[in-house]
Design an enzyme around this catalytic site. Structure first.
Site, PDB file in Angstrom:
ATOM      1  N   ARG A 197      14.521  26.166 -12.025  1.00  0.00           N
ATOM      2  CA  ARG A 197      14.294  25.939 -10.342  1.00  0.00           C
ATOM      3  C   ARG A 197      13.962  24.725 -10.001  1.00  0.00           C
ATOM      4  O   ARG A 197      14.545  24.240  -8.729  1.00  0.00           O
ATOM      5  CB  ARG A 197      13.285  26.925 -10.175  1.00  0.00           C
ATOM      6  CG  ARG A 197      13.632  28.684 -10.557  1.00  0.00           C
ATOM      7  CD  ARG A 197      12.732  29.499  -9.578  1.00  0.00           C
ATOM      8  NE  ARG A 197      13.189  30.936  -9.864  1.00  0.00           N
ATOM      9  CZ  ARG A 197      12.532  31.920  -9.409  1.00  0.00           C
ATOM     10  NH1 ARG A 197      11.828  31.829  -8.519  1.00  0.00           N
ATOM     11  NH2 ARG A 197      13.199  33.114  -9.342  1.00  0.00           N
ATOM     12  N   GLU A 210       9.655  30.179  -4.827  1.00  0.00           N
ATOM     13  CA  GLU A 210       8.365  30.159  -6.205  1.00  0.00           C
ATOM     14  C   GLU A 210       9.078  29.015  -7.298  1.00  0.00           C
ATOM     15  O   GLU A 210      10.166  29.405  -7.823  1.00  0.00           O
ATOM     16  CB  GLU A 210       8.023  31.297  -6.724  1.00  0.00           C
ATOM     17  CG  GLU A 210       7.038  31.287  -7.773  1.00  0.00           C
ATOM     18  CD  GLU A 210       6.802  32.557  -8.675  1.00  0.00           C
ATOM     19  OE1 GLU A 210       6.740  32.580  -9.743  1.00  0.00           O
ATOM     20  OE2 GLU A 210       7.677  33.609  -7.969  1.00  0.00           O
TER      21      GLU A 210
END
Length: 423
Positions: free
Chosen positions: A390, A349
């Site tokens: 991320r 994610e």
């Protein structure tokens, strides 16, 4: 917060929708109904007592005008007054309990959300890009970053403990380049850039649904009774709390870069290495405040806006529709965008895009007035556009070269003033 009228009218329907999240939630509906019945009973009693007090008070006045003895009637008025005070105190307590119970009920899943117990039952909607096949063993992002001198976990631990990182040199510059790239891209799509405070009052977190349920996930400054924000969604959505907007003000699109602060309680043992799960991380957040009839169209657009960041970076990803058991507390429908990590051979994610409908608006009391003068609660949406750390980690892994260097995606080269990062 759910509409109490909806719970009164259709308790079975509300229970059925909540049971798709967790069957134990239905007991909260029963508690709300019991407290609501008690509240309405007390209101009826109070109305009758106040009417009786007013009638007796008028009788005292009439007796005085005619010279009659008012002692017994005045004693009766005092007795009723004391009874009213007791009922008002009980009513205040019951209303407090009712509000607390309502605040603990999550949003109802939208009808298009698939039923499921956990993330294993989420539904893949689409994919973009093919994962690159390496002719060498793909390294994880922390090894790449440490070799390039981008990350310093040891000194970060000395400063703050585990789950922190110091970004240095090209690491700091790459993080900043990603932030500026994301902000510029979303601004071109009509999002207004906002830089909010990182410390907020408890009622602000209550408005978006982090309190009271997720208290343990938050960093609290007790002396000042302020909390560090877990996401820019919190201050952005609350900018219009306790306000009545005009129909012409909508839709409102906002984008913000902020650090985010999360305790990550319950995540111990997960993602110990690298920068996937940190207590402090940077994120570019998208927030929309819109009219109810357009909110699901706006959710699709927001998800596409977040996806475009990955498309322009050339990072393979997939979009997943969360099932009822994996849905966030305030959300009625959520898409997760997951980016490809070669070293893990899986998608992770990097964004969640959610429509909260009027759930947050009711908690914040944010409404708008239509052309006929009628008031309506707005619908609120939020999404990561994207989680910067991320994205950086995925970039390092997908653009790594066998010699340890990392190719810079074309869209970042003007920001970074470099084409390749070398050890």
């Amino acid at each position: 917060m759910l509409d109490i009228e909806l719970i009164r009218r259709n308790p079975a329907q509300v229970k059925d929708r909540l049971a798709l999240r967790d069957r134990e939630l239905t007991s909260l509906v029963d508690a709300v109904l019991q407290l609501d019945a008690k509240r309405r009973s007390l209101l009826r009693e109070l109305e009758a007592l106040r009417a009786e007090r007013n009638a007796k008070s008028k009788q005292v006045g009439a007796f005085k005008r005619t010279g009659q003895d008012t002692t017994l009637v005045e004693e009766e008025v005092r007795r009723i007054k004391q009874q009213i005070e007791r009922y008002e105190e009980e009513l205040s307590f019951v209303e407090s309990q009712l509000r607390e119970a309502l605040l603990r009920i999550p949003n109802l899943p939208h009808e298009s959300v698939p039923a499921g117990a956990d993330e294993s039952e989420n539904v893949e909607v689409r994919r973009w890009g093919a994962p690159k096949e390496f002719h060498f063993q793909a390294k994880p992002h922390w090894e790449i970053g440490e070799r390039l001198g981008l990350f310093d976990f040891e000194r970060a631990s000395k400063l703050s403990g585990s789950r922190f990182v110091v970004l240095k040199d090209w690491g700091a510059k790459l993080e900043r380049a990603l932030i500026n790239f994301m902000l510029d891209l979303h601004a071109q799509k009509g999002y207004r850039e906002v830089l909010p405070p990182h410390l907020v009052r408890p009622e602000v977190l209550l408005g978006t649904g982090q309190l009271p349920k997720f208290e343990e996930e938050l960093y609290r400054c007790e002396r000042d009774e302020l909390y560090l924000i877990p996401t820019a969604e919190v201050p952005l959505t609350n900018l219009y709390r306790e306000e009545i907007l005009s129909e012409g003000d909508l839709p409102i699109y906002m984008v913000s870069y902020t650090p985010c602060y999360r305790r990550e309680a319950g995540s111990y043992g997960k993602d110990i290495r690298g920068i996937i799960r940190q207590h402090q991380f940077n994120k570019v957040e998208l927030v929309k405040i819109v009219k109810p009839e357009s909110s699901y169209e706006e959710l699709e657009k927001m998800t596409s806006d977040a996806e475009e960041v990955l498309r322009l970076l050339g990072l393979p990803y997939r979009v997943v529709l969360l099932c009822t058991g994996d849905l966030g507390f305030s959300s009625a429908k959520t898409y997760d965008i997951e980016v490809w990590f070669p070293s893990q051979n899986r998608y992770r994610e990097v964004s969640s895009c959610s429509n909260c409908e009027d759930f947050q608006a009711r908690r914040m009391n944010t409404r708008y007035r239509d052309g006929q003068g009628r008031l309506h609660f707005v619908h609120t949406l939020n999404g990561s556009g994207l989680a910067v750390g991320r994205t950086l980690a995925a970039l390092l892994e997908n653009y790594q070269q066998e010699d340890g260097s990392v190719v810079v995606p074309e869209v970042l080269r003007d920001y970074l003033k470099a084409e390749v990062l070398r050890p």
